[in-house]
Design an enzyme around this catalytic site. Structure first.
Site, short mmCIF file in Angstrom:
data_model
loop_
_atom_site.label_atom_id
_atom_site.label_comp_id
_atom_site.label_asym_id
_atom_site.label_seq_id
_atom_site.Cartn_x
_atom_site.Cartn_y
_atom_site.Cartn_z
N GLU A 1 -0.57 -12.58 4.29
CA GLU A 1 0.01 -13.04 5.55
C GLU A 1 -1.04 -12.87 6.64
O GLU A 1 -1.55 -11.77 6.86
CB GLU A 1 1.27 -12.25 5.90
CG GLU A 1 1.91 -12.71 7.20
CD GLU A 1 3.13 -11.88 7.59
OE1 GLU A 1 3.95 -12.37 8.38
OE2 GLU A 1 3.25 -10.74 7.10
N GLU B 1 -9.46 -2.14 -3.51
CA GLU B 1 -10.20 -1.88 -4.74
C GLU B 1 -9.77 -2.90 -5.78
O GLU B 1 -8.63 -2.89 -6.25
CB GLU B 1 -9.96 -0.47 -5.28
CG GLU B 1 -10.73 -0.22 -6.58
CD GLU B 1 -10.43 1.13 -7.23
OE1 GLU B 1 -10.66 1.25 -8.45
OE2 GLU B 1 -9.95 2.03 -6.52
N HIS C 1 -6.77 3.20 0.18
CA HIS C 1 -7.02 1.88 -0.39
C HIS C 1 -5.85 1.44 -1.25
O HIS C 1 -4.97 2.23 -1.59
CB HIS C 1 -8.34 1.83 -1.19
CG HIS C 1 -8.50 2.90 -2.20
ND1 HIS C 1 -9.35 3.97 -2.04
CD2 HIS C 1 -7.93 3.09 -3.42
CE1 HIS C 1 -9.30 4.76 -3.10
NE2 HIS C 1 -8.43 4.24 -3.96
N HIS D 1 3.12 -9.14 -0.28
CA HIS D 1 1.85 -9.67 0.24
C HIS D 1 1.04 -8.57 0.90
O HIS D 1 1.52 -7.46 1.13
CB HIS D 1 2.13 -10.79 1.25
CG HIS D 1 2.90 -10.34 2.46
ND1 HIS D 1 4.25 -10.60 2.61
CD2 HIS D 1 2.55 -9.64 3.57
CE1 HIS D 1 4.67 -10.08 3.76
NE2 HIS D 1 3.66 -9.49 4.36
#
Length: 361
Positions: free
Chosen positions: A219, A153, A102, A171
């Protein structure tokens, strides 16, 4: 075989939510919260002694020897031994079971962000936990369960409604089947579109850029169905070759592709643990002539699974990385982790695979 340290407590808060004394939580951040706190460097069976990783000077090996030939021979032996050890360690990294688990970052209004991600980006709220005593709340969102998907998270710190994203974070990438339709939905929900749908510069893939309520850029990439829609984290680096070498050797990632765009003066390297169409990847971007960026205080880190955090820490140090949290179980949680910085200061936390699955129970 990794030795598992029993988890004493039945309460299993998230490893990235383990909170040390600090004014603002940005995910698990041992280096910023308590830089002097160190766990003992306990070696598991088969772990490589540090002295072997870095070798010994011939003068120390043959202290008192006056024979020049013997000193040279001992030096060559130490160098050969160290080289062999390095090769063994780097070979182990390639065989380690690693996966991006994550990505952690802070937001100023958790409910607002959850609403945007679920309604506009199609994510699911996987779990949410409020820790009033520590004044923060976590929310995990993604496109599938945490034991098999790369997820987000989010962290909300009570009373903090704004963060500095900085210039280094780029991004997140999301694969969608129809970029134009997704953009129209986001507009209808009041979202901000910063780049309209169209082919990527120098290519044919249709993309668009949007911003979430906190200013994080996403994106949108037009692709067919994929098991990992949350497919990319883009960070800017000051020396691409240095970063590629580090991520390959220390993190065990593969260089999936590299593309130079001299017209727009940047180069990208895509790194990961498997093909882009099935796995989340890191996109490292080098802008010509820019060697340093402001990392801000909003983006925190990525978490990566490993079979052995102790060996992982040794490899990171061997490759020149900085360990910010010694490997071992987190107090009160039991999940074994180690944390480190890459050459540009981007943080990563490595998590024991078995402990991570126990944490999700």
């Amino acid at each position: 075989m990794v030795r598992i340290i029993p988890m004493i407590s039945t309460l299993r808060p998230s490893l990235t939510s383990f909170r040390f004394p600090s004014t603002t939580r940005v995910g698990f951040s041992p280096s910023s919260s308590n830089p002097n706190r160190r766990f003992p460097f306990v070696h598991l069976g088969g772990a490589i002694p540090l002295v072997q990783c870095f070798g010994l000077k011939a003068s120390n090996l043959l202290r008192g020897e006056r024979n020049g030939a013997a000193v040279v021979a001992a030096g060559n032996l130490a160098q050969t031994s160290t080289s062999a050890t390095q090769e063994d360690v780097l070979e182990w990294v390639k065989k380690d079971n690693r996966r991006m688990l994550h990505v952690v970052y802070c937001v100023g209004d958790l409910d607002r962000t959850i609403k945007f991600y679920t309604e506009c980006l199609g994510m699911k709220l996987l779990r949410k936990r409020d820790i009033p005593d520590e004044r923060y709340t976590n929310a995990f969102l993604g496109y599938g369960p945490e034991d098999s998907h790369f997820v987000i998270e989010l962290t909300y710190n009570y009373g903090v409604d704004k963060y500095d994203i900085g210039t280094g974070f780029g991004h997140f990438g999301i694969a969608v089947e129809d970029v134009a339709k997704t953009v129209e939905l986001i507009k209808a929900k009041g979202g901000k579109v910063t780049q309209e749908p169209g082919p990527v510069k120098g290519g044919s893939t249709v993309i668009a850029f949007i911003e979430d309520p906190d200013g994080y850029k996403f994106e949108l990439l037009e692709k067919g169905p994929t098991p990992e829609p949350l497919c990319q984290v883009m960070l800017r680096v000051g020396d691409l070759d240095r970063s590629i070498a580090f991520y390959e050797k220390a993190f065990g990632m593969e260089l999936l592709r590299k593309r130079d765009n001299p017209e727009y003066k940047y180069t990208i390297a895509v790194m990961g643990y498997g093909p882009e169409d099935k796995n989340a990847v890191m996109e490292l971007t080098y802008n010509y002539g820019v060697t340093k960026y402001d990392r801000g205080n909003a983006y925190a880190q990525i978490a990566i699974g490993t079979d052995d955090v102790y060996r992982t820490a040794e490899v990171v140090e061997l490759c020149g990385g900085k360990i910010t949290w010694e490997p071992g179980p987190l107090p009160g949680i039991g999940t074994k982790i180690t944390a480190c910085l890459d050459p540009d200061g981007w943080k990563a936390v490595f998590v024991d695979n078995i402990d991570f699955l126990k944490e999700l129970e």
